[in-house]
Design a protein around this motif. Structure first.
Motif, mmCIF file in Angstrom:
data_model
loop_
_atom_site.group_PDB
_atom_site.id
_atom_site.type_symbol
_atom_site.label_atom_id
_atom_site.label_comp_id
_atom_site.label_asym_id
_atom_site.label_seq_id
_atom_site.Cartn_x
_atom_site.Cartn_y
_atom_site.Cartn_z
ATOM 1 N N GLY A 1 35.458 21.261 -10.081
ATOM 2 C CA GLY A 1 36.250 20.111 -10.037
ATOM 3 C C GLY A 1 37.049 20.357 -11.525
ATOM 4 O O GLY A 1 36.751 21.007 -12.843
ATOM 5 N N ILE A 2 38.165 18.922 -11.579
ATOM 6 C CA ILE A 2 39.002 19.611 -12.140
ATOM 7 C C ILE A 2 38.456 18.237 -13.380
ATOM 8 O O ILE A 2 38.650 18.411 -14.840
ATOM 9 N N THR A 3 37.779 17.341 -12.968
ATOM 10 C CA THR A 3 37.367 16.207 -13.755
ATOM 11 C C THR A 3 36.392 16.813 -14.346
ATOM 12 O O THR A 3 35.286 16.707 -15.478
ATOM 13 N N SER B 1 28.776 14.594 -2.595
ATOM 14 C CA SER B 1 29.490 14.668 -1.453
ATOM 15 C C SER B 1 31.282 15.255 -1.653
ATOM 16 O O SER B 1 31.666 15.876 -1.156
ATOM 17 N N ALA B 2 31.450 14.870 -2.737
ATOM 18 C CA ALA B 2 33.000 14.767 -3.325
ATOM 19 C C ALA B 2 33.189 14.195 -4.536
ATOM 20 O O ALA B 2 34.376 14.080 -5.201
ATOM 21 N N GLU B 3 31.844 15.274 -5.623
ATOM 22 C CA GLU B 3 32.281 14.734 -7.015
ATOM 23 C C GLU B 3 31.173 15.760 -7.472
ATOM 24 O O GLU B 3 29.971 16.328 -6.791
ATOM 25 N N ASN B 4 31.407 16.562 -8.125
ATOM 26 C CA ASN B 4 30.192 17.293 -8.983
ATOM 27 C C ASN B 4 29.749 16.670 -10.235
ATOM 28 O O ASN B 4 29.637 15.081 -9.658
ATOM 29 N N GLU C 1 26.449 19.640 -5.507
ATOM 30 C CA GLU C 1 27.040 18.448 -6.105
ATOM 31 C C GLU C 1 27.059 17.591 -5.688
ATOM 32 O O GLU C 1 25.745 17.184 -4.596
ATOM 33 N N ARG D 1 44.726 24.973 -8.821
ATOM 34 C CA ARG D 1 44.101 25.036 -8.031
ATOM 35 C C ARG D 1 44.761 24.887 -6.456
ATOM 36 O O ARG D 1 43.657 25.276 -6.072
ATOM 37 N N GLY E 1 34.249 13.357 -10.495
ATOM 38 C CA GLY E 1 35.188 13.577 -9.649
ATOM 39 C C GLY E 1 36.821 12.804 -9.901
ATOM 40 O O GLY E 1 37.001 11.491 -10.152
ATOM 41 N N THR E 2 37.824 12.934 -9.501
ATOM 42 C CA THR E 2 38.832 12.629 -9.192
ATOM 43 C C THR E 2 38.690 10.884 -8.730
ATOM 44 O O THR E 2 39.464 10.506 -9.461
ATOM 45 N N LYS F 1 39.804 23.464 -1.722
ATOM 46 C CA LYS F 1 39.793 22.551 -1.038
ATOM 47 C C LYS F 1 40.611 22.647 0.515
ATOM 48 O O LYS F 1 41.687 22.491 0.989
ATOM 49 N N TYR G 1 35.854 19.985 4.993
ATOM 50 C CA TYR G 1 35.920 18.742 4.790
ATOM 51 C C TYR G 1 34.571 18.119 5.734
ATOM 52 O O TYR G 1 33.895 16.975 5.760
ATOM 53 N N ARG H 1 25.143 22.028 0.878
ATOM 54 C CA ARG H 1 26.317 22.436 0.731
ATOM 55 C C ARG H 1 27.254 23.542 1.588
ATOM 56 O O ARG H 1 26.644 25.074 1.524
ATOM 57 N N LEU I 1 32.924 23.057 -6.137
ATOM 58 C CA LEU I 1 33.939 22.789 -6.044
ATOM 59 C C LEU I 1 34.276 22.635 -7.846
ATOM 60 O O LEU I 1 33.239 21.914 -7.771
HETATM 61 C C1 LIG Z 1 33.222 18.885 -2.575
HETATM 62 C C2 LIG Z 1 33.583 18.158 -3.789
HETATM 63 N N1 LIG Z 1 33.299 18.625 -5.105
HETATM 64 C C3 LIG Z 1 33.964 17.979 -6.244
HETATM 65 C C4 LIG Z 1 34.898 16.962 -6.728
HETATM 66 C C5 LIG Z 1 36.281 16.650 -7.608
HETATM 67 O O1 LIG Z 1 36.508 17.634 -7.875
HETATM 68 P P1 LIG Z 1 38.200 16.951 -9.384
HETATM 69 O O2 LIG Z 1 37.490 16.851 -10.210
HETATM 70 O O3 LIG Z 1 39.176 18.418 -9.490
HETATM 71 O O4 LIG Z 1 38.294 16.244 -8.069
HETATM 72 C C6 LIG Z 1 35.877 17.129 -5.207
HETATM 73 C C7 LIG Z 1 36.569 16.070 -5.275
HETATM 74 O O5 LIG Z 1 37.948 16.682 -5.283
HETATM 75 C C8 LIG Z 1 35.220 17.229 -3.996
HETATM 76 O O6 LIG Z 1 35.660 17.398 -2.933
#
Ligand SMILES: Cc1ncc(COP(=O)(O)O)c(C=O)c1O
Length: 325
Positions: A234-236, A210-213, A208, A77, A271-272, A174, A179, A163, A232
């Motif tokens: 997301g990998i999670t 703020s930093a999570e799906n 989503e 990514r 999210g991670t 990213k 951010y 968003r 995003l």
């Molecule tokens: C804006 C945003 N959305 C979602 C995620 C979750 O993504 P991931 O599961 O790849 O960490 C993150 C974290 O990296 C993020 O910054």
């Protein structure tokens, strides 16, 4: 130095690590984090033109092993983000993955950690553009525990910020400068008394946290917004798809309306950093009966077993850091 709203920001700020005891990769070598410095005129500092990843590593005390979580997927990514930002000639997936492993190994962590690889525009110049600039990379790692609660369910609130749209700044990469958008959302949510933000797209669908799906459950089906809803990738999130398949839980990608969250049986963020974090309420409406629901519990248990190396089915997610090779 002035800190606005110190009490709210203290809740999210991680303890400052001792930078002289940590090792990072910087300008082609391994150095003390405290010694890695960039000039003030660096383009990435002036304009936010860097891309990054957040990778977790989990300490397994019984095995005395540190497991890097999905390192390769993060590097893929990151390289995609580089492509979007016109940064060519970045290290291969293999070479970049090796640097991440080295940084984690050299820090000799015996606790959970967070690793941040980043490629940044390193030209020292005024001028807003993406092309014709040099770039460099760094990889740092610090100890890190939970970012938000993962057990009891958190209160969330829809924020007034939208968003960032893919037509403004690519939401699927990213980019450090972008951010500021989640920072506005997170702070609005926290200053309004919530633990997390629910962020909508420009057209009012749920994007989503703020930093999570985000996932919700309605009638036994897991539902999450599609990658074309300014999320995003997301990998999670992809991991939740794998877990759902493993557990035979039906899953569907489609746009979600804000008020669907009010009547959903379950909602969780992932999210991670956040890991799997069940949502107890949205805009003061309890999700379900306000307790963590059965599907969230199952997903969460499977996830935490997987990341600590306690699940054979998800062994491909993790990389042992302390090896003799
Ligand atoms: C804006 C945003 N959305 C979602 C995620 C979750 O993504 P991931 O599961 O790849 O960490 C993150 C974290 O990296 C993020 O910054």
């Amino acid at each position: 130095m002035v800190t606005e709203h110190a009490s709210a920001s203290a809740a999210t700020a991680a303890a400052k690590p001792d930078q002289n005891s940590l090792t990072c990769y910087f300008q082609g070598g391994y150095v003390r984090l405290g010694e890695a410095r960039i000039p003030l005129m660096t383009h990435a500092f002036l304009y936010g033109t860097a891309v990054f990843e957040g990778i977790r590593a989990y300490w397994n005390a019984e095995e005395k092993q540190l497991y890097g979580l999905r390192i390769r997927d993060h590097i893929v990514r990151l390289r995609n983000s580089c492509k979007i930002m016109l940064m060519a000639d970045v290290p291969s997936v293999e070479d970049f993955t090796e640097i991440v492993k080295q940084v984690l190994r050299r820090n000799e962590f015996h606790e959970d950690a967070y690793c941040r690889p980043s490629v940044y525009k390193s030209t020292e110049a005024i001028g807003v553009k993406l092309h014709g600039l040099t770039h460099d990379l760094y990889v740092l790692a610090v100890p890190m525990g939970d970012y938000i609660d993962t057990e009891k369910g958190i209160p969330t609130g829809t924020v007034s910020w939208r968003r960032v749209s893919d037509t403004a700044i690519p939401a699927r990469s990213k980019i450090t400068g972008s951010y500021v958008n989640p920072a506005f959302s997170k702070s609005e949510a926290m200053l309004n008394g919530y633990d997390e933000a629910i962020v909508l797209t420009q057209d009012g669908h749920v994007a989503e946290g703020s930093a999570e799906n985000l996932f919700m459950v309605r009638d036994g089906v897991l539902i999450t917004p599609p990658v074309s809803d300014d999320i995003l990738e997301g990998i999670t999130r992809a991991g939740v798809f794998e877990i759902a398949k493993h557990l035979d839980i039906p899953i569907k990608e489609r746009s979600i309306d804000r008020t669907e969250l009010y009547i959903a049986d379950e909602v969780f963020l992932c999210g991670t950093g956040a890991q799997v974090s069940p949502v107890a309420s949205v805009d003061h409406r309890a999700v379900g009966d306000g307790r963590v629901g059965p599907i969230s519990k199952q997903i969460s248990k499977t996830y935490f077993d997987a990341v600590r190396g306690r699940s054979g089915a998800f062994r491909h997610w993790i990389t042992p850091i302390y090896t003799s090779d």
